[in-house]
Each structure stands twice: as structure tokens, then as C-alpha cells.
Design an enzyme around this catalytic site. Structure first.
Site, short mmCIF file in Angstrom:
data_model
loop_
_atom_site.label_atom_id
_atom_site.label_comp_id
_atom_site.label_asym_id
_atom_site.label_seq_id
_atom_site.Cartn_x
_atom_site.Cartn_y
_atom_site.Cartn_z
N ASP A 270 0.84 -1.20 0.00
CA ASP A 270 0.00 0.00 0.00
C ASP A 270 0.88 1.25 0.00
OD1 ASP A 270 -1.94 1.90 0.26
OD2 ASP A 270 -2.53 1.36 2.32
N LYS A 277 1.60 7.92 0.53
CA LYS A 277 2.03 7.95 1.93
C LYS A 277 3.42 8.57 2.04
CE LYS A 277 -0.33 3.69 3.40
NZ LYS A 277 -1.17 4.25 4.47
N ASP A 347 -5.79 6.38 -0.58
CA ASP A 347 -5.14 5.56 0.47
C ASP A 347 -6.17 4.81 1.32
OD1 ASP A 347 -3.09 4.48 1.90
OD2 ASP A 347 -2.61 6.30 3.05
N ARG A 351 -11.05 -0.58 2.29
CA ARG A 351 -12.51 -0.66 2.34
C ARG A 351 -13.10 -0.84 0.94
NH1 ARG A 351 -12.52 5.06 5.27
NH2 ARG A 351 -10.60 4.07 6.03
N1 BES Z 1 -3.14 0.26 5.14
C1 BES Z 1 -3.58 1.48 5.68
C2 BES Z 1 -3.83 1.42 7.19
C3 BES Z 1 -2.66 1.13 8.08
C4 BES Z 1 -2.05 2.14 8.77
C5 BES Z 1 -2.24 -0.15 8.27
C6 BES Z 1 -1.01 1.88 9.63
C7 BES Z 1 -1.20 -0.43 9.13
C8 BES Z 1 -0.59 0.58 9.82
C9 BES Z 1 -4.86 1.94 5.02
O1 BES Z 1 -5.03 1.54 3.72
C10 BES Z 1 -4.82 3.43 5.04
O2 BES Z 1 -3.93 3.99 4.46
N2 BES Z 1 -5.78 4.05 5.71
C11 BES Z 1 -5.81 5.45 5.82
C12 BES Z 1 -7.25 5.86 5.73
C13 BES Z 1 -7.45 7.35 5.62
C14 BES Z 1 -6.96 7.85 4.29
C15 BES Z 1 -8.92 7.65 5.80
C16 BES Z 1 -5.21 5.86 7.16
O3 BES Z 1 -5.46 5.18 8.15
O4 BES Z 1 -4.50 6.84 7.19
ZN ZN Z 2 -4.08 -0.27 3.17
ZN ZN Z 3 -4.09 2.83 2.33
#
Ligand code: BES
Ligand code: ZN
Ligand code: ZN
Length: 496
Positions: A270, A277, A347, A351
Site C-alpha cells: 500500500d 504515503k 489511500d 474498504r
Molecule cells: N493500510 C492502511 C492502514 C494502516 C495504517 C495499516 C497503519 C497499518 C498501519 C490503510 O489503507 C490506510 O492507508 N488508511 C488510511 C485511511 C485514511 C486515508 C482515511 C489511514 O489510516 O491513514
Molecule cells: Zn491499506
Molecule cells: Zn491505504
């Protein structure tokens, strides 16, 4: 690693190390500890009096060539206060025994369980703990510490009449511990060694070997089935997506019986996509497939444990990359269910792929859903790396899961899902949007998004972003993938 039961009296056991545990402020002249104290001429009592042996949680006391025993060493591990002692502590003690002795070049030991810890469940949990604590992440190190490994553990302290049930627990513990390590092996793989195609191949090989039904949907099939949410994430990558479906059918399957759908997020890397990120720590995003790997590992265990309920495992897998064809913030996508989604942040991709995974699991006949996903950074803010975040649409179903978590020593905590949070993801230009409208509650809005696709089917979401990866090695656990929630979900399925 061999794990067996030991029948010899303590004094006659020849081993590299005899291991037991004592309680804080406990009487070391009583019970199994008392037997060892007597055999060693009051050694434990003397150390206890001098303050060297306190029984404080996970304190280690190693004694060489203990008089009165044939064992080369006696290792005593602190179990903390007796009234706070539980299976979580016992698992840690078993794990500390493995890692402490392994690091000192010991190859076999005998673990003496204390009085009251001789039932089937305890035999199962310490077997799991031995296997889980032995796991290392040195697969890609060319200089392995080959001399540091445990070959055999024997468990002593059972009466003859307790042995048959303990054996049963140990057999089950081996299946579950090995499945958990199978999951951890997958999670440990870096994204150049584990693409969606490779994950699908590995899942297929496991399923065939275990005698499970397996189907892999390639990018063409995924498009034919109109899985637009999964495809929207995949379009930014040169690697094609896969949808992995593994099915376990019990021999006594009846029409109308419940069918459990296990849906796991498997983003093999990701980057965040166009909503990219930060570089710092991005390497960890290889574990963004832990939810999927957990569900695949569960199926491996179920093939051996043969529950009475049908289980369908659905794992959508893709990379999330910012390639030239990547989706962009503001893009509107149509999920398999027909719902339209405004992608405000690329990101928040987990979901999206789960939307199609959950919908497909329902279409395949799932009557009870559980999804597991490294979904949000917000769950780390809420619960740190201690508890799995639990969300549910049906309290009876959710309570069943929480009971399984308790029984298997996995820490889980339920968060609220009030209707107010649902408002946060109402779309401006489409049915829903993939992030909340800036009012906090990030893990809950993520859960609500998935729930939109579960509809009326009882559904649970496990956010394992904080718990699927262990940042610092613990005395009972290696750094890296944990395989969390596998044990809970195996227990949940077995309780049907
Ligand atoms: N894979 C990430 C979540 C994640 C964060 C997993 C830290 C493991 C450790 C997910 O896809 C993500 O990036 N989520 C975002 C959502 C936001 C953009 C609403 C997040 O948590 O920042
Ligand atoms: Zn993710
Ligand atoms: Zn993500």
C-alpha cells in the site's frame, strides 16, 4: 519441533533444561514447585528467601547443574500474582521458555505445568505458544543461526488419567499454532516476493494440499463480475489483482444451515496510491495483506479441525500503486453491488476492495460475515498495538466473537457504530464516499463503509492495523507479523 508428554518422575528426567513457573508471594514449597524444591534440597526456598526468586511476571532464574536432578539446567519463570494468572500469562511463560533457552543454544527441554494447569485447553494453549514463539523472520538472511533451535519439548506434570485429553489439546494446538505461523510467513514476505498472483498461487497450493475447494478469479473474471471497487485500486499497478476463494464444506452439510464468510484484505503493498504515503515507514506496508493471510491460514487449520459449519473465505488482493492509470481523488467508481463510491482518498483502499469481497461472499451464500483488515492508522491511535478493534452490526454475533477472543487469549475491544457515524460517509456526488468528512472517528467510518456492503447480514469487522505487526521483539515473540485474530476466528468457527 516435536512436542510430547513426559511421564518420568521429575528427578529422573534427563534433559537440557527443566522449566517451571512460580507465583509472586507464592509458597515454593507447595505443589509442583514444592516437589522440585524438595528434590533440590530446598534450592527454590533458599532463592526465594534471598530475594533472587520473586515470581514477578516473566522473571527468569536459570540454575545450572541443579543437585538432585538429572536435568542439566533448571529454569524458573515468574508467573506474577496467582489471582491475576490466566492463559495469556501462561502462553507468555511458555514462549519465554522457548526463546530464552533457544538463544542459549539449548535444543530440548521439559516444561513442568503447575497443578491446576493440566486440562485440555491448557495443553492446547501452551502447544500453540511453543510453536508461535519459535517463529523467526530470518528467511532471507544468508547467515542463519543454525545452531539456535529447539528440537523437542516435553510437557510434564500430568497424571496418567489426564494424559489422553492433554494429547487431544496438544494435537489441536499444533494445527492452530502451525496455521498461525503459516499466516505469519505470508505476512513476512516483502511485496517483490508476494504479489497478488503469488499470494493466489500459495493459497491455491495450500488449499489443494489440505483438500479444500479453491477458485482464483483473475483480472478478466474480476472485470466480468463487475468488481469495480477492487479494480479501481488495482488499476494503478502493473500487477493484476486476484480474488481468492477457498471453501470448506462439512460432510454433514445441510441446506439452510449457517454459512460463515471470512473476508480478508490483502493489499500486498500500500503506497497510498495518488494520495501517496510519506516515505518514512512505508516499507511496513507489505503487511497490508495480513487480513487476507489470516483468513487463508484459518482455512488451513479448519481443513484439519473439520468444523460442522460451511466456511467461505474470500480474499481480494491487489497492490495500491500510483501508476499512470491510477485512480485519482474525486473519481467515482461502481462497486459490484451497484453502489457508487466517491474516492476522496486513494489511500483508503482497503474498504474499497472489501466492499466487493463482502458483497461476493454474500452472493456465494454467506449468512454470517467477518472481515479482517489492516484498515486504519486511527485504530493505532485508539487502541495502540494492544487490542484488535472490533465493530459489529449484530450484537449476538459480535458477543460470540468476543467470547472466542477471550477463550483464546487474544485482546479485542469493541468500538461503537452509532448511526451518527454513518452520516460521515454520505456522498456528495455518489452514494457514499470512501473517507469521513473530517470529523474524526476514522476507524468507525472505515467500518461503516464496509457495513454498507454487508447490509442486513450479521457482520463483524476486525481492524488489525495496530496488532498484526509487532514492532519490537518481545521475550516471547519475534519482531514482525503476529498472526493475530486467527485463533479467535478458528475458535468462533469451531463453536458452531
Ligand atoms: N493500510 C492502511 C492502514 C494502516 C495504517 C495499516 C497503519 C497499518 C498501519 C490503510 O489503507 C490506510 O492507508 N488508511 C488510511 C485511511 C485514511 C486515508 C482515511 C489511514 O489510516 O491513514
Ligand atoms: Zn491499506
Ligand atoms: Zn491505504
Amino acid at each position: 519441533m516435536q512436542i510430547t508428554l513426559e511421564s518420568k518422575p521429575f528427578a529422573a528426567i534427563e534433559t537440557d533444561a527443566l522449566v517451571t513457573y512460580v507465583f509472586e508471594n507464592g509458597d515454593v514449597t507447595q505443589g509442583r514447585a514444592g516437589e522440585l524444591d524438595k528434590l533440590t534440597g530446598g534450592l527454590l526456598s533458599r532463592l526465594n528467601k534471598s530475594g533472587e526468586l520473586t515470581g514477578k511476571t516473566l522473571e527468569t532464574t536459570l540454575l545450572h547443574a541443579p543437585a538432585g536432578l538429572k536435568a542439566s539446567r533448571l529454569l524458573i519463570i515468574g508467573a506474577g500474582k496467582r489471582d491475576q494468572f490466566n492463559s495469556i500469562t501462561l502462553r507468555k511463560i511458555a514462549g519465554v521458555a522457548v526463546r530464552y533457552l533457544k538463544s542459549r543454544g539449548v535444543h530440548n527441554f521439559v516444561f513442568v505445568v503447575r497443578e491446576g494447569n493440566t486440562n485440555e485447553d491448557t495443553a492446547q494453549s501452551i502447544t500453540e505458544a511453543f510453536l508461535v514463539s519459535d517463529f523467526e523472520t530470518d528467511k532471507y538472511k544468508t547467515e542463519k543461526k543454525n545452531d539456535k533451535h529447539i528440537d523437542t519439548i516435553s510437557v510434564a506434570g500430568h497424571s496418567d488419567s489426564e494424559k489422553a485429553t492433554a494429547e487431544k489439546g496438544m494435537t489441536r494446538g499444533r494445527v492452530i499454532g502451525e496455521a498461525q505461523n503459516f499466516t505469519r510467513d505470508l505476512v513476512n514476505e516483502p511485496s517483490n516476493k508476494l504479489t497478488p498472483r503469488i499470494l493466489a498461487e500459495k493459497a491455491e497450493a495450500m488449499a489443494k494440499q489440505a483438500g479444500l475447494t479453491v477458485e482464483i478469479l483473475d483480472e478478466k473474471r474480476i472485470a466480468e463480475l463487475k468488481m469495480g471497487a477492487l479494480l479501481s485500486v488495482a488499476q494503478g499497478s502493473d500487477e493484476p489483482p486476484r480474488m481468492i476463494i477457498i471453501t470448506y464444506t462439512p460432510s454433514n452439510a445441510k441446506p439452510g444451515a449457517p454459512v460463515i464468510g471470512l473476508v480478508g484484505k490483502a493489499v500486498t503493498f500500500d503506497t497510498g496510491g495518488i494520495s501517496i504515503k510519506p516515505a518514512d515507514g512505508m516499507e511496513k506496508m507489505k503487511y497490508d495483506m495480513a487480513g487476507g493471510a489470516t483468513m487463508i491460514g484459518i482455512m488451513r487449520a479448519l481443513a484439519a479441525l473439520k468444523p460442522n459449519v460451511k466456511v467461505i473465505c474470500v480474499v481480494p488482493s491487489t497492490e495500491n500503486m500510483p501508476g499512470g492509470k491510477a485512480q485519482k481523488p474525486g473519481d467515482i467508481q461502481t462497486a459490484m453491488s451497484g453502489k457508487t463510491i466517491e474516492v476522496l482518498n486513494t489511500d483508503a483502499e482497503g474498504r474499497l476492495i472489501l466492499a466487493d469481497g463482502v458483497h461476493y461472499a454474500k452472493q456465494l451464500g454467506a449468512t454470517h460475515l467477518v472481515d479482517a483488515a489492516t484498515l486504519t492508522g486511527a485504530i493505532v491511535v485508539a487502541l495502540a498495538n494492544v487490542n484488535v478493534g472490533v465493530f459489529g452490526s449484530d450484537q449476538v454475533w459480535t458477543d460470540k466473537l468476543l467470547a472466542s477472543a477471550k477463550a483464546t487469549g487474544e485482546k479485542m475491544w469493541q468500538l461503537p457504530m452509532d448511526d451518527e457515524y454513518r452520516e460521515f460517509i454520505k456522498g456528495s456526488f455518489a452514494d457514499i464516499q470512501n473517507i469521513g468528512s473530517g470529523k474524526g472517528g476514522g476507524s468507525i467510518t472505515g467500518a461503516w463503509f464496509i457495513r454498507e456492503f454487508a447490509g442486513d447480514t450479521p457482520w463483524i469487522h476486525l481492524d488489525i492495523a495496530g496488532t498484526a505487526w509487532n514492532d519490537d521483539a518481545k521475550p516471547w515473540l519475534a519482531k514482525g507479523p503476529t498472526g493475530v485474530s486467527l485463533r479467535t476466528l478458528v475458535h468462533l468457527v469451531m463453536s458452531f
